[in-house]
Scaffold this motif. Structure first.
Motif, PDB file in Angstrom:
ATOM      1  N   ILE A   1      -3.405   0.667  -3.431  1.00 22.64           N
ATOM      2  CA  ILE A   1      -2.766  -0.630  -3.648  1.00 22.64           C
ATOM      3  C   ILE A   1      -1.818  -0.477  -4.822  1.00 22.64           C
ATOM      4  CG2 ILE A   1      -3.179  -3.020  -4.336  1.00 22.64           C
ATOM      5  CD1 ILE A   1      -6.080  -2.444  -3.029  1.00 22.64           C
TER       6      ILE A   1
ATOM      7  N   ASN B   1       0.854  -1.182   0.000  1.00 22.51           N
ATOM      8  CA  ASN B   1       0.000   0.000   0.000  1.00 22.51           C
ATOM      9  C   ASN B   1       0.889   1.230   0.000  1.00 22.51           C
ATOM     10  OD1 ASN B   1      -1.765  -2.156   1.588  1.00 22.51           O
ATOM     11  ND2 ASN B   1      -3.093  -0.718   0.530  1.00 22.51           N
TER      12      ASN B   1
ATOM     13  N   ARG C   1      -8.582  -6.582  -4.726  1.00 23.55           N
ATOM     14  CA  ARG C   1      -7.527  -5.576  -4.528  1.00 23.55           C
ATOM     15  C   ARG C   1      -6.954  -5.124  -5.867  1.00 23.55           C
ATOM     16  NH1 ARG C   1      -2.887  -6.510  -2.285  1.00 23.55           N
ATOM     17  NH2 ARG C   1      -2.674  -4.474  -1.339  1.00 23.55           N
TER      18      ARG C   1
END
Length: 111
Positions: free
Chosen positions: A26, A19, A91
């Motif tokens: 992300i 991160n 993600r």
């Protein structure tokens, strides 16, 4: 060993994610050692080498402007870069909500 991804096999391949400290986005480690918000730009490593890549990257994570470095196992039979787990697919490709709330493709700045 990277305990966040206990599904990693001894064969196959993985990418490295983290991160971004600046905004929490992300990001994915590229071949050039930079970070991209686009998983398609991620460098792919064989699983027998990924632990060393993660360890080396994690040692320098804060100076690179990222935190929480770990590896993501890729699906073996998929074309392109496709994470194995649903969590990592979310993600990588955005939330499972209405498209207007998904990240913009224009947000492709590298760290």
């Amino acid at each position: 060993m990277d305990v966040r991804n206990n599904r990693r096999t001894t064969t196959g391949s993985s990418v490295v994610t983290a991160n971004r400290l600046l905004d929490g986005r992300i990001v994915w480690l590229t071949d050039q050692g930079t970070w991209s918000v686009d998983i398609a730009c991620a460098a792919v490593w064989p699983n027998d080498r990924i632990e060393a890549v993660i360890a080396d990257t994690a040692r320098h994570q804060q100076e690179q402007g990222v935190v929480g470095v770990y590896g993501v196992q890729l699906a073996d039979q998929e074309a392109g870069i496709m994470p194995l787990t649903v969590r990592e697919r979310i993600r990588a490709f955005g939330p499972t909500v209405h498209p207007q709330f998904a990240p913009s493709h224009e947000d492709t700045a590298h760290v």
